[in-house]
Design a protein around this motif. Sequence first.
Motif, PDB file in Angstrom:
ATOM      1  N   ASN A 476       0.956  -1.179  -0.009  1.00  0.00           N
ATOM      2  CA  ASN A 476       0.123   0.066  -0.037  1.00  0.00           C
ATOM      3  C   ASN A 476       0.758   1.372   0.090  1.00  0.00           C
ATOM      4  O   ASN A 476       0.578   2.125   0.673  1.00  0.00           O
ATOM      5  N   LEU A 477       1.755   1.253  -0.806  1.00  0.00           N
ATOM      6  CA  LEU A 477       2.720   2.471  -0.813  1.00  0.00           C
ATOM      7  C   LEU A 477       2.912   2.976  -2.322  1.00  0.00           C
ATOM      8  O   LEU A 477       3.627   2.051  -3.057  1.00  0.00           O
ATOM      9  N   ILE A 478       2.622   4.020  -3.104  1.00  0.00           N
ATOM     10  CA  ILE A 478       2.784   4.391  -4.291  1.00  0.00           C
ATOM     11  C   ILE A 478       2.887   5.772  -4.140  1.00  0.00           C
ATOM     12  O   ILE A 478       2.082   6.304  -3.855  1.00  0.00           O
ATOM     13  N   LYS A 479       4.102   6.346  -4.403  1.00  0.00           N
ATOM     14  CA  LYS A 479       4.388   7.749  -4.258  1.00  0.00           C
ATOM     15  C   LYS A 479       4.208   8.574  -5.503  1.00  0.00           C
ATOM     16  O   LYS A 479       4.023   9.736  -5.583  1.00  0.00           O
ATOM     17  N   HIS A 480       4.435   7.757  -6.668  1.00  0.00           N
ATOM     18  CA  HIS A 480       4.651   8.451  -8.018  1.00  0.00           C
ATOM     19  C   HIS A 480       3.989   7.402  -9.016  1.00  0.00           C
ATOM     20  O   HIS A 480       4.330   6.427  -9.113  1.00  0.00           O
ATOM     21  N   VAL A 481       3.281   8.407  -9.819  1.00  0.00           N
ATOM     22  CA  VAL A 481       2.884   7.412 -11.242  1.00  0.00           C
ATOM     23  C   VAL A 481       2.830   8.176 -12.338  1.00  0.00           C
ATOM     24  O   VAL A 481       2.627   9.459 -12.331  1.00  0.00           O
ATOM     25  N   GLN A 482       3.158   7.487 -13.344  1.00  0.00           N
ATOM     26  CA  GLN A 482       3.288   7.958 -14.665  1.00  0.00           C
ATOM     27  C   GLN A 482       2.407   7.061 -15.584  1.00  0.00           C
ATOM     28  O   GLN A 482       2.687   5.894 -15.472  1.00  0.00           O
ATOM     29  N   TYR A 483       1.618   7.695 -16.624  1.00  0.00           N
ATOM     30  CA  TYR A 483       0.587   6.876 -17.326  1.00  0.00           C
ATOM     31  C   TYR A 483       0.397   7.336 -18.686  1.00  0.00           C
ATOM     32  O   TYR A 483       0.564   8.515 -18.722  1.00  0.00           O
ATOM     33  N   SER A 484       0.255   6.566 -19.323  1.00  0.00           N
ATOM     34  CA  SER A 484      -0.287   7.076 -20.990  1.00  0.00           C
ATOM     35  C   SER A 484      -1.570   6.283 -21.308  1.00  0.00           C
ATOM     36  O   SER A 484      -1.608   4.894 -20.902  1.00  0.00           O
TER      37      SER A 484
END
Length: 525
Positions: A476-484
């Motif tokens: 349960n740890l996501i600090k940064h997200v990039q998506y397309s």
Amino acid sequence: MSLSQNGEKTDRKMMERRNMGGRNIAVATLSMILGLFLIHVSGDNSRVGKFSAAPYHDQMRQLQAFKASLIGRQSVSGSPISPSSSSSSSSPLQEAIRPRVYHVTNYGADPTGKSDSTEALNKAIADAFQVPSEGFLMEGITNLGGPQINLEGGNYLISKPLQLVAAGAGNLMIHGGTLRASDDFPVDGYLIDLSPNSWASSTEEEIRKGSSLKLNSQLTSSSSSYNYEYITLRDLMLDSNYRGGGISVINSLRTSIDNCYIAHFSTNGILVQGGHETYIRNSFLGQHITAGGDAGERNYTGTAINLMGNDNAVTDVVIFSAATGIMASGQANTFSGVHCYNKATGFGGTGIYLKLPGLTQTRIVNSYLDYTGIVAEDPVQLHISSSFFLGDAFILLRSINGVANGVTIVDNMFSGSNKGVDIVQLEGPFTQIDQVVVDRNSAKGMNIKATVARGSVEGNSSSWTVDFNPVLLFPNLIKHVQYSLSSSKGNSFPSHALRNVSENQVVIESDLAVPANVFVTVDQA
């Protein structure tokens, strides 16, 4: 003047001429050999004056040995010399040129290992302390000038630890033989013990009787904050006979342990407590003599190397049997080229245990963890890279106060047996996580775990979910997200957004249903 007096005077003159002639011949011979030697080493292919086919350094040693034999044949290596006899039988010049190599058999040590050599070895060590000060190393540390205790390739039985005479000294070497603990050796002792010892509490009469020495006042009480500096232990085999340990280095500075084989210890193969900069190189340690596959492996005990101090290095070392390969509870240590197959993780063993929660500051590189792994408590500033983990060996981060900060685990190889073992594992909850990078590791037969992950999903929908739980290290740890989002629908331009990152799942939604491919990268650091 009587006739007999004239005769005695004539005899003395003749003896003086003979001595002078002998010295002149020796000097002339030495000059001739030196000249021939220089011709040889300066020529490209010339063999003029060549002693043998030996390399250059061997020829230099031959020349130095020949020179020493011409200048003065009496030396410490010939026989032990007490302070009283040396002052009466040797000139100041002879004292200045005497080699400081102490051959232990000249003190009565038994190189066959049949009789106890403890007293003889300690006498040789005591005599090595009987030299004028060569200045200071650290303040309060007397420079002994580099005397060598030469074990002459013998196998020596000892019933008590070998200890230096007094704290506050440095620049000494012990090398070239085997030490074996007797059946009555202290179970809590070490074969070589670099710590303030019983000499300090002995009476003057006991010291004089036991070793025939007069200690320099600088050696009896050290003003340094360290016990010893620049002590070298080299080319030694130490057999602890399952009674105690091999080497103990207590509050010392710049100690070198090189090319040593330490076996049959019941406590620690090497103990380093306090001090700075103990360098352990090119050595082999094991409680039991084995090359793997030992039926008694699950019963291994003891620790091969116990580092309870800072700024130490272990380089090119093999640890082949012990419950724990390396235990580190000090800061800023580095391990390189270490091969641990001491006790398999499945039997409860640990290759490298970092027991300094909150301030690890340790680097582990180019090492081989063979069926046994690494454990780090609350790691802070820990670097593990370019290492190989075989046989389901893994890295365990153990929570004490929930801290993981400045941890880098990259570019390692893991090989397992397809049993679903994760390459990096957590024990206990971590609540303070920052600058942790686990990435670019390769695994065969084990599960990849990382703090950086990439995923994709496709479908005709208005919502897409990518689940990163199988890969991400921390729950349960996501600090940064990039998506397309890429849609194949003709003239449609859907609006879309990141909607959720809880439970390590990334949810992307659009305002209308479209066929699309969604690519996502997440980072826990």
